[in-house]
Scaffold this active site. Sequence first.
Site, mmCIF file in Angstrom:
data_model
loop_
_atom_site.group_PDB
_atom_site.id
_atom_site.type_symbol
_atom_site.label_atom_id
_atom_site.label_comp_id
_atom_site.label_asym_id
_atom_site.label_seq_id
_atom_site.Cartn_x
_atom_site.Cartn_y
_atom_site.Cartn_z
ATOM 1 N N SER A 154 0.862 -1.179 0.000
ATOM 2 C CA SER A 154 0.000 0.000 0.000
ATOM 3 C C SER A 154 0.898 1.228 0.000
ATOM 4 O O SER A 154 2.073 1.136 0.377
ATOM 5 C CB SER A 154 -0.876 0.011 1.261
ATOM 6 N N TYR A 203 -1.852 -1.256 10.399
ATOM 7 C CA TYR A 203 -1.931 -1.478 8.951
ATOM 8 C C TYR A 203 -0.655 -1.009 8.259
ATOM 9 O O TYR A 203 -0.048 -1.745 7.467
ATOM 10 C CB TYR A 203 -3.146 -0.740 8.386
#
Length: 263
Positions: free
Chosen positions: A140, A153
Amino acid sequence: MQNSKTIWITGASSGIGEACAYQFAKERFNLILTATRVDKLQEVQCTCVNLGARCVIIPYDLSDLENIDELTDNALAAFGKIDTLFLNAGISQRSKTLDTSFSVDEKIMNVNFFAPVKITKRILPSMIENGGGTIAVTSSISGKFGFPLRSAYASSKFAVYGFFETVHAEYYDNNIRVVIVCPGRIKTNISYNALEADGSKHAKMDEGQNSGMSAEKAAKKIVKAIIKQKPEVLVGGKELLMVYIKRFLPGLSRKMVRRVSST
């Protein structure tokens, strides 16, 4: 004509994984699809078969690390080999660091990092024995800089970079190629399924996510990059500029991240 190549995709029941499955089906890859939702996996399988591909589904919850060796052995047995591994499954977060239960940190790390690590260690020897292969993994842009409400995350996605860049360096001479997929805002259910501080679902679509690139458009870029074995592919819109600001203007990047909307 049926492609002799086989790909295993995790997180294949929706979003990027589902869209990529259809693209690989069109390329006539043999498909192995894994996700938690059996009903949705069956729907994706049916579409892939209608597109002309052979497709096997293996439902599994990747937060269960204990039985991953069995899962991986089943995937290897489906078509006898795996040429391309796309470790796409992931879970996001919407909670501040001190509010977040450690069990949430643990679950996010298990799904996003430790499960891909265990699968890779199981698959890699057979890839090397077969003369090489491609390992793609979804990171990401949050794997390049910390971001509000994403402590676990972002950490998991940073870890993905470190592990898989190392695999690429160590086994390059064995014809192993690693592709790190780095999405920005893609219109998927990732924000809806993200975990709150207590482990409950965020259960709503973030505004930024909702206005993001379609999963179908992202999949075309991702599949092309995987087939061409590009080391990294950035997918998204103007938010990708943050990657370059972080690289060349780190002070400005930190200031921008502090002020950016959490959604």
